[in-house]
Scaffold this motif. Structure first.
Motif, PDB file in Angstrom:
ATOM      1  N   UNK A 194      39.706  37.822  46.046  1.00 45.96           N
ATOM      2  CA  UNK A 194      40.934  38.380  45.457  1.00 45.96           C
ATOM      3  C   UNK A 194      40.850  39.893  45.331  1.00 45.96           C
ATOM      4  N   UNK A 195      39.674  40.373  44.992  1.00 44.87           N
ATOM      5  CA  UNK A 195      39.482  41.825  44.877  1.00 44.87           C
ATOM      6  C   UNK A 195      39.624  42.500  46.242  1.00 44.87           C
ATOM      7  N   UNK A 196      38.989  41.944  47.247  1.00 46.61           N
ATOM      8  CA  UNK A 196      39.049  42.538  48.589  1.00 46.61           C
ATOM      9  C   UNK A 196      40.492  42.528  49.121  1.00 46.61           C
ATOM     10  N   UNK A 197      41.232  41.483  48.794  1.00 48.36           N
ATOM     11  CA  UNK A 197      42.620  41.362  49.248  1.00 48.36           C
ATOM     12  C   UNK A 197      43.604  42.070  48.314  1.00 48.36           C
ATOM     13  N   UNK A 198      43.065  42.813  47.352  1.00 50.39           N
ATOM     14  CA  UNK A 198      43.864  43.610  46.401  1.00 50.39           C
ATOM     15  C   UNK A 198      44.756  42.740  45.514  1.00 50.39           C
ATOM     16  N   UNK A 199      44.341  41.498  45.270  1.00 51.65           N
ATOM     17  CA  UNK A 199      45.089  40.637  44.351  1.00 51.65           C
ATOM     18  C   UNK A 199      44.714  40.915  42.897  1.00 51.65           C
ATOM     19  N   UNK A 200      43.500  41.390  42.685  1.00 55.46           N
ATOM     20  CA  UNK A 200      43.046  41.776  41.351  1.00 55.46           C
ATOM     21  C   UNK A 200      42.801  43.277  41.328  1.00 55.46           C
ATOM     22  N   UNK A 201      43.604  44.006  40.576  1.00 52.77           N
ATOM     23  CA  UNK A 201      43.440  45.448  40.486  1.00 52.77           C
ATOM     24  C   UNK A 201      42.455  45.779  39.368  1.00 52.77           C
ATOM     25  N   UNK A 202      41.369  46.497  39.691  1.00 53.34           N
ATOM     26  CA  UNK A 202      40.406  46.872  38.654  1.00 53.34           C
ATOM     27  C   UNK A 202      41.069  47.685  37.541  1.00 53.34           C
ATOM     28  N   UNK A 203      40.770  47.327  36.301  1.00 53.76           N
ATOM     29  CA  UNK A 203      41.376  48.006  35.156  1.00 53.76           C
ATOM     30  C   UNK A 203      40.307  48.649  34.288  1.00 53.76           C
ATOM     31  N   UNK A 204      40.649  49.762  33.714  1.00 57.61           N
ATOM     32  CA  UNK A 204      39.727  50.506  32.860  1.00 57.61           C
ATOM     33  C   UNK A 204      39.431  49.718  31.596  1.00 57.61           C
ATOM     34  N   UNK A 205      38.191  49.776  31.142  1.00 54.40           N
ATOM     35  CA  UNK A 205      37.811  49.088  29.916  1.00 54.40           C
ATOM     36  C   UNK A 205      38.446  49.745  28.692  1.00 54.40           C
ATOM     37  N   UNK A 206      38.740  48.934  27.691  1.00 59.18           N
ATOM     38  CA  UNK A 206      39.236  49.451  26.424  1.00 59.18           C
ATOM     39  C   UNK A 206      38.125  50.200  25.697  1.00 59.18           C
ATOM     40  N   UNK A 207      38.500  51.216  24.971  1.00 59.98           N
ATOM     41  CA  UNK A 207      37.524  51.948  24.156  1.00 59.98           C
ATOM     42  C   UNK A 207      37.371  51.295  22.787  1.00 59.98           C
ATOM     43  N   UNK A 208      38.197  50.290  22.508  1.00 59.26           N
ATOM     44  CA  UNK A 208      38.094  49.576  21.237  1.00 59.26           C
ATOM     45  C   UNK A 208      37.172  48.361  21.398  1.00 59.26           C
TER      46      UNK A 208
END
Length: 318
Positions: A194-208
């Protein structure tokens, strides 16, 4: 290799796997059974241990030999030749699972799709070395697996996906370890695809909610009877089977505790006082010790141990 895909991304990836302990084996098996190609495995070097100082390979090393996959064991990546060799392998993606060595920026930048780390917590909670143990010791209700893209920080990279599971506090760390390893293996290949096919977009971690799972030290492993019984029981479960928690008996021998239960006590007592066979007063309530491993001996239930090693009621344990 079949390079066809609807998006123009090749379907079979050339993967380097980097891991060391038993935790990594289940995800590694899932990857080996997939359509992707494991072109190399990296693991920590063999270590000498035991009375005969026998050289022991890591579980991942043994898997690589068994599956006839090229395996490499650098002590670190400080030498230029190690980095050059790695680059020449030309991986599409690197999968990291409890490898235990720091990867420099040159390594992290080498694969086209980056380095994907399998982390045994729901980030940003429990970044660091001992997330399984710390989650149990703190009484967390749930934990899980996070798949994240590595950067140069300590488990600070962008999250690709995560999968949660409840913690059963009647079980020890080995049970949760195996449960999380299985959870990772079930979701690894789909997450990669899914990541390679751009189905899951990496998201920044919360600082909380950032917490750090510090490495387990020897000082963490001694039972302090001034702590409350609940906290001590969580420590026993969280550090079982390794490295284990312990106290000294009346002969100054170390006794490792593998299991116990809380006993609610209303009467006055001193922390560390033996108030039954073998019930020990804590900061509040008490612990009844159920299973032990005496120094230099095998695991035994407390009744068998007490037959030859009685404790006096009122005795104070340190």
């Amino acid at each position: 290799m079949n390079n066809s895909s609807t998006s123009g991304v090749k379907s079979n990836l050339n993967i380097i796997f980097m891991g060391t302990p038993d935790f990594s084996i289940s995800p590694l098996k899932a990857l080996k059974a997939s359509k992707h190609n494991i072109i190399a495995i990296y693991t920590q070097p063999p270590r000498k241990s035991g009375r005969g100082m026998k050289e022991n390979k890591t579980p991942v090393h043994n898997f690589a030999i068994d599956q006839k996959i090229p395996v490499f064991t650098p002590g670190n990546f400080k030498e230029k030749r190690e980095i050059t060799f790695f680059k020449n392998l030309n991986p599409d993606i690197v999968i990291v699972s409890a490898y235990g060595l720091i990867l420099p920026s040159e390594i992290l930048r080498t694969p086209k799709f980056g380095c994907l780390n399998i982390h045994a917590s729901i980030l940003p909670r429990w970044r660091g070395a001992a997330p399984i143990q710390r989650s149990i010791m703190e009484g967390d209700k749930e934990t899980g697996i996070t798949f994240m893209l590595m950067d140069e920080g300590l488990d600070t990279g962008k999250i690709i996906n995560f999968f949660s599971t409840k913690i059963d506090h009647e079980k020890n760390a080995k049970f949760l370890h195996d449960k999380l390893s299985s959870l990772a293996s079930k979701n690894l290949v789909t997450t990669i695809d899914d990541y390679i096919m751009a189905k899951n977009k990496p998201t920044k971690q919360s600082e909380k909610g950032v917490t750090y799972a510090e490495k387990i030290l020897k000082s963490d492993c001694r039972l302090d009877w001034k702590e409350n019984a609940r906290k001590l029981l969580l420590k026993i479960r969280g550090l079982n089977p390794y490295p284990g928690v312990w106290f000294y008996n009346n002969k100054n021998k170390r006794i490792k505790v593998l299991d116990a239960k809380i006993v609610k006590i209303k009467s006055d007592f001193v922390s560390g006082e033996v108030i039954g066979n073998l019930i020990i007063g804590c900061g509040d309530n008490a612990l009844e010790i159920l299973t032990v491993k005496p120094e230099g001996k095998n695991i035994m239930n407390i009744k068998d141990y007490l037959r030859g090693n009685p404790f006096e009621i009122g005795e104070i344990l340190k």
